[in-house]
Design an enzyme around this catalytic site. Structure first.
Site, PDB file in Angstrom:
ATOM      1  N   ALA A  22       0.808  -1.225   0.000  1.00  0.00           N
ATOM      2  CA  ALA A  22       0.000   0.000   0.000  1.00  0.00           C
ATOM      3  C   ALA A  22       0.836   1.267   0.000  1.00  0.00           C
ATOM      4  O   ALA A  22       0.412   2.294  -0.515  1.00  0.00           O
ATOM      5  CB  ALA A  22      -0.947  -0.012   1.205  1.00  0.00           C
ATOM      6  N   GLN A 101       0.465  -6.432  -3.715  1.00  0.00           N
ATOM      7  CA  GLN A 101      -0.600  -6.648  -2.740  1.00  0.00           C
ATOM      8  C   GLN A 101      -1.733  -5.656  -2.955  1.00  0.00           C
ATOM      9  O   GLN A 101      -2.793  -5.792  -2.348  1.00  0.00           O
ATOM     10  CB  GLN A 101      -0.042  -6.475  -1.325  1.00  0.00           C
ATOM     11  CG  GLN A 101       1.001  -7.520  -0.933  1.00  0.00           C
ATOM     12  CD  GLN A 101       1.650  -7.187   0.402  1.00  0.00           C
ATOM     13  OE1 GLN A 101       2.517  -6.330   0.476  1.00  0.00           O
ATOM     14  NE2 GLN A 101       1.219  -7.860   1.448  1.00  0.00           N
ATOM     15  N   VAL A 103      -4.749  -3.478  -4.765  1.00  0.00           N
ATOM     16  CA  VAL A 103      -5.908  -3.830  -5.583  1.00  0.00           C
ATOM     17  C   VAL A 103      -6.367  -2.648  -6.430  1.00  0.00           C
ATOM     18  O   VAL A 103      -7.421  -2.702  -7.057  1.00  0.00           O
ATOM     19  CB  VAL A 103      -7.076  -4.314  -4.684  1.00  0.00           C
ATOM     20  CG1 VAL A 103      -6.668  -5.560  -3.904  1.00  0.00           C
ATOM     21  CG2 VAL A 103      -7.558  -3.213  -3.727  1.00  0.00           C
ATOM     22  N   HIS A 121      -3.682  -9.976  -4.274  1.00  0.00           N
ATOM     23  CA  HIS A 121      -4.889  -9.826  -3.451  1.00  0.00           C
ATOM     24  C   HIS A 121      -6.114  -9.432  -4.266  1.00  0.00           C
ATOM     25  O   HIS A 121      -7.117  -8.998  -3.707  1.00  0.00           O
ATOM     26  CB  HIS A 121      -4.639  -8.797  -2.338  1.00  0.00           C
ATOM     27  CG  HIS A 121      -3.715  -9.304  -1.279  1.00  0.00           C
ATOM     28  ND1 HIS A 121      -3.103  -8.473  -0.363  1.00  0.00           N
ATOM     29  CD2 HIS A 121      -3.300 -10.555  -0.983  1.00  0.00           C
ATOM     30  CE1 HIS A 121      -2.341  -9.203   0.454  1.00  0.00           C
ATOM     31  NE2 HIS A 121      -2.454 -10.454   0.078  1.00  0.00           N
ATOM     32  N   CYS A 129     -19.676 -12.605  -8.012  1.00  0.00           N
ATOM     33  CA  CYS A 129     -20.797 -13.183  -7.275  1.00  0.00           C
ATOM     34  C   CYS A 129     -20.300 -14.405  -6.529  1.00  0.00           C
ATOM     35  O   CYS A 129     -19.673 -15.295  -7.126  1.00  0.00           O
ATOM     36  CB  CYS A 129     -21.931 -13.565  -8.219  1.00  0.00           C
ATOM     37  SG  CYS A 129     -23.285 -14.437  -7.377  1.00  0.00           S
ATOM     38  N   CYS A 157     -28.290 -14.324 -10.233  1.00  0.00           N
ATOM     39  CA  CYS A 157     -28.734 -15.446  -9.392  1.00  0.00           C
ATOM     40  C   CYS A 157     -29.212 -15.021  -8.005  1.00  0.00           C
ATOM     41  O   CYS A 157     -29.677 -15.861  -7.232  1.00  0.00           O
ATOM     42  CB  CYS A 157     -27.621 -16.484  -9.255  1.00  0.00           C
ATOM     43  SG  CYS A 157     -26.270 -15.994  -8.144  1.00  0.00           S
TER      44      CYS A 157
END
EC number: 2.3.1.286
Length: 255
Positions: A22, A101, A103, A121, A129, A157
């Site tokens: 990060a 790491q 995202v 990650h 889903c 779904c």
């Protein structure tokens, strides 16, 4: 280390693995998690929303999670000097692989080939889903949240939707991590940048690389559990230190 002066550990390096955390994105305005102004430092209770069991069990936890990402700084962020330095190193002709790491997708925004970035990650830019496993752009789910649906269900779904990231209590994708281990083992130099190196098994990639003969260099504001393994630990700001390090490595490659 002068602007293009190459330390001994950088000699004859052609294969570089870069483990980023990060800290490399904070200069882009994306807060880290554990730092002085980190997400969980400012709001310790928010960490609960990043636990897989709590996320799956409690609609209120999911609603808080989605609200957090609705206005997340990463949506407005641009790559900073640290991200661009790694892309320049790749363009200099070294074999660069980024094991991240993060995202936020900022590495790919520098123009580096997506295949050279392994997102350990996951990615905040997709939603999956948990029932039918369908993937959709995160923007679609956040549009529903902004319109007043606090816990959107899968339109296909009815299952629980989850950001395509690894939450606490979830296992990393085995194939992805096995690939990361191979990259670490094949590297001559592993740069660990902006990571506390407290989250396993990703942090263990440092040990994997060193045991295979690579040199480990850590660029991080705070001490890490792997500092003793490193040939050098750099405490300078990442956006200052990383461009200098990569410029030296690139100059040695092209010189």
């Amino acid at each position: 280390m002068n602007e293009v002066a190459l330390p001994e550990w950088g000699r004859d390096v052609r294969r570089v693995a870069v483990l980023t955390g990060a800290g490399i994105s904070t200069d882009s305005g994306v807060p880290d998690y554990r730092g002085p102004d980190g997400v969980w430092t400012r709001d310790p209770a928010l960490a609960d929303a990043f636990r897989y069991d709590r996320f799956m069990a409690d609609p209120e936890v999911r609603a808080r999670f989605w609200r957090t990402y609705l206005g997340h700084a990463a949506w407005r962020a641009e790559p900073n000097a640290g991200h661009h330095a790694l892309a320049e190193l790749d363009r200099a002709g070294l074999a660069v692989r980024i094991l991240t790491q993060n995202v936020d997708g900022l590495h790919q925004m520098t123009g580096i080939a997506p295949r050279k970035v392994l997102e350990l990650h996951g990615s905040m830019r997709s939603v999956v889903c948990t029932g039918c496993r369908a993937r959709t752009p995160t923007s679609e789910t956040l549009t529903r949240v902004a319109a007043g649906d606090p816990d959107p269900a899968c339109p296909a779904c009815g299952g629980i939707l989850k950001l395509a990231v690894v939450l606490f209590g979830q296992h990393l994708d085995q194939d992805t991590f096995a690939q990361a281990e191979k990259i670490a083992e094949a590297s001559q130099l592993l740069l660990a940048v902006g990571s506390s190196l407290q989250v396993e098994p990703v942090a263990s990639l440092c040990r994997v690389a060193v045991r295979a003969g690579a040199r480990l260099v850590i660029v991080n504001r705070d001490p890490t559990p792997y500092d003793a393994m490193a040939v050098e630990v750099v405490r300078e700001p990442i956006s200052t230190a990383l461009p200098r390090i990569t410029a030296a490595l690139g100059a040695a490659r092209t010189g």
